[in-house]
Design a protein around this motif. Structure first.
Motif, PDB file in Angstrom:
ATOM      1  N   TYR A   1       0.754  -1.255   0.073  1.00 55.50           N
ATOM      2  CA  TYR A   1      -0.046  -0.061  -0.057  1.00 55.50           C
ATOM      3  C   TYR A   1       0.867   1.310   0.017  1.00 55.50           C
ATOM      4  N   GLU A   2       0.474   2.187  -0.808  1.00 51.85           N
ATOM      5  CA  GLU A   2       1.271   3.560  -0.770  1.00 51.85           C
ATOM      6  C   GLU A   2       0.883   4.466   0.391  1.00 51.85           C
ATOM      7  N   VAL A   3       1.886   4.640   0.966  1.00 57.83           N
ATOM      8  CA  VAL A   3       1.774   5.666   2.082  1.00 57.83           C
ATOM      9  C   VAL A   3       2.825   6.972   1.910  1.00 57.83           C
ATOM     10  N   ARG A   4       2.148   8.304   1.530  1.00 56.65           N
ATOM     11  CA  ARG A   4       3.084   9.274   1.239  1.00 56.65           C
ATOM     12  C   ARG A   4       3.727   9.917   2.498  1.00 56.65           C
ATOM     13  N   LYS A   5       4.635  10.619   2.072  1.00 58.94           N
ATOM     14  CA  LYS A   5       5.593  11.445   3.084  1.00 58.94           C
ATOM     15  C   LYS A   5       4.776  12.891   3.091  1.00 58.94           C
ATOM     16  N   GLY A   6       4.911  13.488   4.174  1.00 57.16           N
ATOM     17  CA  GLY A   6       4.214  14.922   4.265  1.00 57.16           C
ATOM     18  C   GLY A   6       2.603  14.840   4.498  1.00 57.16           C
ATOM     19  N   LEU A   7       2.212  13.637   4.850  1.00 54.97           N
ATOM     20  CA  LEU A   7       0.699  13.822   4.983  1.00 54.97           C
ATOM     21  C   LEU A   7       0.565  13.130   6.562  1.00 54.97           C
ATOM     22  N   TYR A   8      -0.470  13.327   7.191  1.00 59.43           N
ATOM     23  CA  TYR A   8      -0.796  12.854   8.393  1.00 59.43           C
ATOM     24  C   TYR A   8      -1.912  11.937   8.094  1.00 59.43           C
ATOM     25  N   TYR A   9      -1.996  10.644   8.730  1.00 62.82           N
ATOM     26  CA  TYR A   9      -3.064   9.760   8.533  1.00 62.82           C
ATOM     27  C   TYR A   9      -3.659   9.193  10.009  1.00 62.82           C
ATOM     28  N   SER A  10      -5.140   8.939   9.674  1.00 63.76           N
ATOM     29  CA  SER A  10      -5.811   8.592  10.789  1.00 63.76           C
ATOM     30  C   SER A  10      -6.272   7.112  10.729  1.00 63.76           C
ATOM     31  N   ARG A  11      -6.566   6.515  11.949  1.00 64.95           N
ATOM     32  CA  ARG A  11      -6.948   5.120  11.858  1.00 64.95           C
ATOM     33  C   ARG A  11      -8.227   4.771  11.232  1.00 64.95           C
ATOM     34  N   ASP A  12      -8.957   6.075  10.994  1.00 65.87           N
ATOM     35  CA  ASP A  12     -10.036   5.690  10.166  1.00 65.87           C
ATOM     36  C   ASP A  12      -9.871   5.689   8.392  1.00 65.87           C
ATOM     37  N   TYR A  13      -8.646   5.669   8.222  1.00 70.25           N
ATOM     38  CA  TYR A  13      -8.113   5.342   6.978  1.00 70.25           C
ATOM     39  C   TYR A  13      -8.364   6.567   5.875  1.00 70.25           C
ATOM     40  N   LEU A  14      -7.993   7.742   6.529  1.00 64.96           N
ATOM     41  CA  LEU A  14      -8.128   9.203   5.786  1.00 64.96           C
ATOM     42  C   LEU A  14      -6.674   9.680   5.875  1.00 64.96           C
ATOM     43  N   TRP A  15      -6.431  10.589   4.951  1.00 63.20           N
ATOM     44  CA  TRP A  15      -5.152  11.483   5.399  1.00 63.20           C
ATOM     45  C   TRP A  15      -5.166  12.810   5.200  1.00 63.20           C
ATOM     46  N   VAL A  16      -4.356  13.489   5.784  1.00 60.49           N
ATOM     47  CA  VAL A  16      -4.624  14.932   5.989  1.00 60.49           C
ATOM     48  C   VAL A  16      -3.301  15.734   5.528  1.00 60.49           C
ATOM     49  N   ILE A  69     -14.797   9.314   8.440  1.00 63.94           N
ATOM     50  CA  ILE A  69     -14.811   9.694   9.701  1.00 63.94           C
ATOM     51  C   ILE A  69     -13.641  11.019   9.698  1.00 63.94           C
ATOM     52  N   ALA A  70     -14.270  12.138  10.077  1.00 61.47           N
ATOM     53  CA  ALA A  70     -13.200  13.548  10.205  1.00 61.47           C
ATOM     54  C   ALA A  70     -12.091  13.458  11.035  1.00 61.47           C
ATOM     55  N   PRO A  71     -11.022  13.340  10.430  1.00 58.85           N
ATOM     56  CA  PRO A  71      -9.459  13.210  11.178  1.00 58.85           C
ATOM     57  C   PRO A  71      -9.384  14.475  12.018  1.00 58.85           C
ATOM     58  N   ILE A  72     -10.115  15.651  11.576  1.00 58.47           N
ATOM     59  CA  ILE A  72      -9.639  16.870  12.090  1.00 58.47           C
ATOM     60  C   ILE A  72     -11.232  17.701  12.239  1.00 58.47           C
ATOM     61  N   SER A  73     -11.123  18.705  13.054  1.00 56.50           N
ATOM     62  CA  SER A  73     -12.417  19.574  12.900  1.00 56.50           C
ATOM     63  C   SER A  73     -12.057  20.731  12.215  1.00 56.50           C
ATOM     64  N   PRO A 105      -9.364  24.433   9.384  1.00 58.07           N
ATOM     65  CA  PRO A 105      -9.223  23.735  10.891  1.00 58.07           C
ATOM     66  C   PRO A 105      -9.580  24.704  12.174  1.00 58.07           C
ATOM     67  N   THR A 106      -9.985  24.068  13.149  1.00 54.97           N
ATOM     68  CA  THR A 106     -10.404  24.930  14.247  1.00 54.97           C
ATOM     69  C   THR A 106      -9.260  24.840  15.146  1.00 54.97           C
ATOM     70  N   ASN A 107      -8.809  23.314  15.234  1.00 50.79           N
ATOM     71  CA  ASN A 107      -7.877  23.245  16.146  1.00 50.79           C
ATOM     72  C   ASN A 107      -6.857  22.137  15.590  1.00 50.79           C
ATOM     73  N   LEU A 108      -6.091  22.622  14.654  1.00 52.54           N
ATOM     74  CA  LEU A 108      -5.157  21.902  13.998  1.00 52.54           C
ATOM     75  C   LEU A 108      -4.027  21.257  14.676  1.00 52.54           C
ATOM     76  N   GLU A 109      -3.294  22.129  15.507  1.00 57.51           N
ATOM     77  CA  GLU A 109      -2.006  21.518  15.922  1.00 57.51           C
ATOM     78  C   GLU A 109      -2.323  20.641  17.189  1.00 57.51           C
ATOM     79  N   GLU A 110      -3.265  20.683  17.731  1.00 56.38           N
ATOM     80  CA  GLU A 110      -3.669  19.659  18.881  1.00 56.38           C
ATOM     81  C   GLU A 110      -4.135  18.391  18.161  1.00 56.38           C
ATOM     82  N   GLU A 111      -4.986  18.628  17.337  1.00 58.45           N
ATOM     83  CA  GLU A 111      -5.476  17.118  16.474  1.00 58.45           C
ATOM     84  C   GLU A 111      -4.422  16.678  15.934  1.00 58.45           C
ATOM     85  N   LEU A 112      -3.579  17.196  15.040  1.00 61.54           N
ATOM     86  CA  LEU A 112      -2.425  16.594  14.496  1.00 61.54           C
ATOM     87  C   LEU A 112      -1.835  15.764  15.367  1.00 61.54           C
TER      88      LEU A 112
END
Length: 132
Positions: A1-16, A69-73, A105-112
């Protein structure tokens, strides 16, 4: 499976992907391979609020319907009409043209901090591949 650098990943299978003050969100390569043929995407509208951990839409394939499922708000600033009108683009280019939404985002640093970075995502995907 491809995983790209520079992204954040949720356990709900989404990237940010953080882009200045905004965040682009999409499904992972693992997700599109599990779903196989994506045929429909129900996405929020511009101006809608999404809340971390809550459903903001669905992706439907010939195999299943999966909640997004939203990885961030945040507030939806842009919706990828290409993914809505031609959802198969998610199978072809999940990290590029197949992105879903862009939010302010409303609370990016904390949610990342609750998401996986590249190295953690690689280990997690290796576990998934082993059936873990």
């Amino acid at each position: 499976y491809e995983v790209r650098k520079g992204l954040y990943y949720s356990r709900d299978y989404l990237w940010v992907k953080v882009e200045d003050t905004r965040a682009r969100i999409g499904i992972t390569d693992y997700t599109q391979k599990q779903l196989r043929e994506v045929v429909f995407a129900e996405l929020p509208s511009m101006g809608d609020k999404i809340v971390k951990g809550e459903t903001f839409g669905t992706v439907e394939s010939v195999k299943a319907v999966s909640d997004l499922i939203a990885p961030i708000s945040g507030t939806v600033e842009e919706v990828n009409e290409g993914a809505r009108n031609s959802p198969e683009i998610m199978n072809v280019d999940p990290y590029g043209k197949g992105w879903l939404i862009i939010v302010c985002p409303t609370n990016l640093e904390e949610e990342l901090r609750s998401l996986m970075d590249f190295e953690a995502a690689v280990r997690w995907h290796e576990d998934l591949a082993k059936g873990g």
